[in-house]
Design a protein around this motif. Structure first.
Motif, PDB file in Angstrom:
ATOM      1  N   THR A  28      48.115   9.808 -23.386  1.00 15.54           N
ATOM      2  CA  THR A  28      47.597   9.275 -24.644  1.00 15.54           C
ATOM      3  C   THR A  28      46.317  10.006 -25.048  1.00 15.54           C
ATOM      4  OG1 THR A  28      48.485   7.085 -24.128  1.00 15.54           O
ATOM      5  CG2 THR A  28      46.744   7.189 -25.799  1.00 15.54           C
ATOM      6  N   MET A  29      46.239  10.385 -26.317  1.00 13.07           N
ATOM      7  CA  MET A  29      45.006  10.925 -26.878  1.00 13.07           C
ATOM      8  C   MET A  29      44.349   9.839 -27.715  1.00 13.07           C
ATOM      9  SD  MET A  29      44.365  14.149 -26.145  1.00 13.07           S
ATOM     10  CE  MET A  29      43.336  14.752 -27.478  1.00 13.07           C
ATOM     11  N   VAL A  30      43.091   9.585 -27.451  1.00  9.34           N
ATOM     12  CA  VAL A  30      42.329   8.622 -28.245  1.00  9.34           C
ATOM     13  C   VAL A  30      41.423   9.423 -29.177  1.00  9.34           C
ATOM     14  CG1 VAL A  30      40.695   6.698 -28.215  1.00  9.34           C
ATOM     15  CG2 VAL A  30      42.387   6.949 -26.371  1.00  9.34           C
ATOM     16  N   GLY A  84      41.171   6.196 -36.797  1.00 11.62           N
ATOM     17  CA  GLY A  84      41.116   6.170 -35.346  1.00 11.62           C
ATOM     18  C   GLY A  84      42.406   5.623 -34.778  1.00 11.62           C
ATOM     19  N   GLY A  85      42.678   5.990 -33.550  1.00  9.60           N
ATOM     20  CA  GLY A  85      43.874   5.423 -32.939  1.00  9.60           C
ATOM     21  C   GLY A  85      44.218   6.061 -31.614  1.00  9.60           C
ATOM     22  N   ARG A  86      45.244   5.525 -30.994  1.00  8.16           N
ATOM     23  CA  ARG A  86      45.790   6.044 -29.747  1.00  8.16           C
ATOM     24  C   ARG A  86      47.096   6.770 -30.096  1.00  8.16           C
ATOM     25  NH1 ARG A  86      43.516   3.675 -25.328  1.00  8.16           N
ATOM     26  NH2 ARG A  86      45.364   4.076 -24.051  1.00  8.16           N
ATOM     27  N   PHE A  87      47.172   8.027 -29.692  1.00  7.91           N
ATOM     28  CA  PHE A  87      48.296   8.866 -30.075  1.00  7.91           C
ATOM     29  C   PHE A  87      49.109   9.236 -28.841  1.00  7.91           C
ATOM     30  CE2 PHE A  87      45.183   9.231 -33.347  1.00  7.91           C
ATOM     31  CZ  PHE A  87      45.888   9.387 -34.534  1.00  7.91           C
ATOM     32  N   VAL A  88      50.392   8.945 -28.869  1.00 11.84           N
ATOM     33  CA  VAL A  88      51.302   9.321 -27.802  1.00 11.84           C
ATOM     34  C   VAL A  88      52.319  10.284 -28.396  1.00 11.84           C
ATOM     35  CG1 VAL A  88      52.995   8.513 -26.112  1.00 11.84           C
ATOM     36  CG2 VAL A  88      51.000   7.090 -26.666  1.00 11.84           C
ATOM     37  N   ASP A  89      52.467  11.445 -27.809  1.00  8.02           N
ATOM     38  CA  ASP A  89      53.315  12.495 -28.377  1.00  8.02           C
ATOM     39  C   ASP A  89      52.939  12.757 -29.835  1.00  8.02           C
ATOM     40  OD1 ASP A  89      54.696  12.800 -26.001  1.00  8.02           O
ATOM     41  OD2 ASP A  89      56.199  11.299 -26.525  1.00  8.02           O
ATOM     42  N   GLY A  90      51.678  12.659 -30.129  1.00  8.21           N
ATOM     43  CA  GLY A  90      51.200  12.983 -31.472  1.00  8.21           C
ATOM     44  C   GLY A  90      51.372  11.872 -32.480  1.00  8.21           C
ATOM     45  N   ALA A 109      34.511  18.129 -46.212  1.00  4.40           N
ATOM     46  CA  ALA A 109      33.633  17.185 -45.511  1.00  4.40           C
ATOM     47  C   ALA A 109      32.249  17.802 -45.358  1.00  4.40           C
ATOM     48  CB  ALA A 109      34.217  16.841 -44.147  1.00  4.40           C
ATOM     49  N   THR A 110      31.219  17.005 -45.650  1.00  4.68           N
ATOM     50  CA  THR A 110      29.855  17.523 -45.580  1.00  4.68           C
ATOM     51  C   THR A 110      29.143  17.134 -44.297  1.00  4.68           C
ATOM     52  OG1 THR A 110      29.129  15.589 -46.826  1.00  4.68           O
ATOM     53  CG2 THR A 110      29.504  17.622 -48.060  1.00  4.68           C
ATOM     54  N   ILE A 111      29.511  15.970 -43.726  1.00 10.03           N
ATOM     55  CA  ILE A 111      28.817  15.485 -42.538  1.00 10.03           C
ATOM     56  C   ILE A 111      29.696  14.427 -41.885  1.00 10.03           C
ATOM     57  CG2 ILE A 111      27.579  13.677 -43.799  1.00 10.03           C
ATOM     58  CD1 ILE A 111      25.161  14.169 -42.030  1.00 10.03           C
ATOM     59  N   PRO A 112      29.727  14.383 -40.543  1.00 12.93           N
ATOM     60  CA  PRO A 112      30.461  13.279 -39.900  1.00 12.93           C
ATOM     61  C   PRO A 112      29.783  11.953 -40.245  1.00 12.93           C
ATOM     62  CG  PRO A 112      29.988  15.028 -38.323  1.00 12.93           C
ATOM     63  CD  PRO A 112      29.187  15.331 -39.557  1.00 12.93           C
ATOM     64  N   SER A 113      30.574  10.919 -40.407  1.00 11.84           N
ATOM     65  CA  SER A 113      30.011   9.600 -40.714  1.00 11.84           C
ATOM     66  C   SER A 113      29.940   8.715 -39.483  1.00 11.84           C
ATOM     67  CB  SER A 113      30.841   8.904 -41.798  1.00 11.84           C
ATOM     68  OG  SER A 113      32.175   8.745 -41.381  1.00 11.84           O
ATOM     69  N   SER A 114      30.493   9.190 -38.376  1.00 13.71           N
ATOM     70  CA  SER A 114      30.445   8.429 -37.124  1.00 13.71           C
ATOM     71  C   SER A 114      30.531   9.425 -35.977  1.00 13.71           C
ATOM     72  CB  SER A 114      31.595   7.422 -37.057  1.00 13.71           C
ATOM     73  OG  SER A 114      32.844   8.084 -37.208  1.00 13.71           O
ATOM     74  N   GLU A 115      30.181   8.957 -34.798  1.00 22.11           N
ATOM     75  CA  GLU A 115      30.264   9.814 -33.620  1.00 22.11           C
ATOM     76  C   GLU A 115      31.736  10.142 -33.353  1.00 22.11           C
ATOM     77  OE1 GLU A 115      27.537  10.765 -31.932  1.00 22.11           O
ATOM     78  OE2 GLU A 115      28.705  12.007 -30.560  1.00 22.11           O
ATOM     79  N   PRO A 116      32.116  11.429 -33.384  1.00 17.70           N
ATOM     80  CA  PRO A 116      33.527  11.747 -33.144  1.00 17.70           C
ATOM     81  C   PRO A 116      33.948  11.360 -31.730  1.00 17.70           C
ATOM     82  CG  PRO A 116      32.343  13.626 -34.077  1.00 17.70           C
ATOM     83  CD  PRO A 116      31.312  12.631 -33.671  1.00 17.70           C
ATOM     84  N   VAL A 117      35.130  10.784 -31.622  1.00 14.84           N
ATOM     85  CA  VAL A 117      35.685  10.387 -30.335  1.00 14.84           C
ATOM     86  C   VAL A 117      36.984  11.147 -30.108  1.00 14.84           C
ATOM     87  CG1 VAL A 117      36.696   8.493 -29.000  1.00 14.84           C
ATOM     88  CG2 VAL A 117      34.682   8.076 -30.431  1.00 14.84           C
ATOM     89  N   VAL A 118      37.058  11.886 -29.030  1.00 16.67           N
ATOM     90  CA  VAL A 118      38.305  12.535 -28.598  1.00 16.67           C
ATOM     91  C   VAL A 118      38.340  12.470 -27.087  1.00 16.67           C
ATOM     92  CG1 VAL A 118      39.647  14.648 -28.486  1.00 16.67           C
ATOM     93  CG2 VAL A 118      38.362  14.137 -30.568  1.00 16.67           C
ATOM     94  N   ARG A 119      39.341  11.783 -26.549  1.00  8.68           N
ATOM     95  CA  ARG A 119      39.499  11.755 -25.095  1.00  8.68           C
ATOM     96  C   ARG A 119      40.970  11.557 -24.779  1.00  8.68           C
ATOM     97  NH1 ARG A 119      37.621   6.422 -26.080  1.00  8.68           N
ATOM     98  NH2 ARG A 119      39.032   4.850 -25.230  1.00  8.68           N
ATOM     99  N   SER A 120      41.356  12.015 -23.602  1.00 10.92           N
ATOM    100  CA  SER A 120      42.748  11.824 -23.180  1.00 10.92           C
ATOM    101  C   SER A 120      42.784  10.807 -22.058  1.00 10.92           C
ATOM    102  CB  SER A 120      43.358  13.160 -22.736  1.00 10.92           C
ATOM    103  OG  SER A 120      42.614  13.707 -21.671  1.00 10.92           O
TER     104      SER A 120
END
Lengths: 265, 55
Positions: A147-149, A164-170, A132-143
């Motif tokens: 749930t991890m978004v 993108g997605g909502r992750f429960v237990d990975g 990967a050379t550059i992010p194409s969007s603002e990275p989103v990581v929040r809990s």
């Protein structure tokens, strides 16, 4: 140039220039409009061009064109380029699929260490390690409780991937109906009725492309085979290629039966 | 990305020019330049048109 079938590039050196563009077809960067106009006048066929298409144009360019191509008409060609790029070649679709796999490595880096102090940095490092050379969007990581978004995007080999997605237990929650609605002939109404939250369906390839469809835009647009789309509904995002049958989800996780135990999900 | 892909993309642009009677195409957007020529642009992106303030 249509007449000569040649490509002329604004560059003072040949680093990064494709092989099919010889050094003689480069013209130099300059702030002097006189030099620029004379350089362009020397391009074979340009001085006699009747219609010159542009995708971005300054008043200075229009004045210069009146001198180096006095009989020409300047015509907007944003839509020409957008329509050519909107329907992807097979190799382009596979490049996007590969880019999505790289983005999944970033998602896994987040899920593997959910309590890390710098999860976004971990994701970027993982994606960069795979090209990967550059992010194409603002990275989103929040809990949000358990749930991890996560939403990540990156450019790889000049093509974009995103997940993108909502992750429960990975494990990612199921894809919304909007993803499956991205089929040949689907209309704005079809997409709107399939959505469950704030949604956006937009072209994806070498960055943001057409179409651009959401609740307020794209009412008269129809999806067609060959389009590659970033499909966002709420926190979920997939990348989809429209086919003559079911959508080809290019951002399918690179593991088929869910994340292996011990890898974080 | 193969040279065949770049050549095919370039051909598609030339065909679209022919269909519309465009004799020359002057491109300024890096993504359009990259698509048409294969010239690497160091991963630069054009602005996200879905963001506020971008038309």
């Amino acid at each position: 140039m249509a007449e000569t079938q040649r490509t002329h590039l604004l560059s003072s050196w040949d680093a990064g220039i494709p092989e099919h563009v010889p050094f003689d077809d480069l013209y130099p960067i300059t702030w002097n409009p006189e030099i620029m106009a004379s350089s362009m006048a020397a391009i074979g066929g340009l001085s006699t061009a009747r219609r010159i298409g542009v995708d971005a144009c300054s008043p200075g360019f229009i004045r210069a064109a009146a001198r180096f191509a006095p009989g020409s008409q300047i015509v907007p060609c944003d839509d020409l380029m957008a329509s050519v790029r909107a329907v992807k070649l097979v190799e382009e679709i596979e490049l996007v699929r590969s880019a999505c796999r790289v983005v999944w490595s970033g998602v896994e880096a987040v899920l593997d260490r959910p309590d890390a102090p710098t999860p976004i940095a971990n994701a970027l490092v993982a994606m960069a390690a795979l090209g990967a050379t550059i992010p194409s969007s603002e990275p989103v990581v929040r809990s949000e409780g358990d749930t991890m978004v996560v939403d990540l995007g990156a450019m790889v080999d000049l093509y974009e991937g995103g997940v993108g997605g909502r992750f429960v237990d990975g494990r990612r929650e199921h894809a919304p109906a909007l993803v499956d609605a991205c089929r040949d002939g689907a209309t704005h109404e079809d997409l709107a009725q399939s959505s469950t939250g704030p949604w956006l369906v937009r072209g994806l390839g070498m960055g943001y492309e057409t179409p651009m469809i959401d609740a307020q835009r794209g009412q008269d647009l129809t999806l067609m085979t060959g389009m590659v789309l970033s499909v966002t509904d709420g926190d979920h995002r997939d990348v989809v290629a429209v086919t003559s049958g079911e959508p080809d989800v290019l951002s399918t996780p690179p593991y088929l039966a869910g994340r292996p135990a011990g890898s974080g999900a | 990305m193969t040279s065949e892909l770049v050549a095919t993309r370039r051909r598609r642009v030339l065909d679209a020019m022919s269909e519309r009677g465009v004799d020359a195409l002057v491109l300024g957007r890096q993504d359009n330049v990259g698509y048409s020529t294969g010239m690497a642009a160091c991963g630069r992106l054009e602005p996200d048109p879905s963001e506020p303030g971008v038309s």
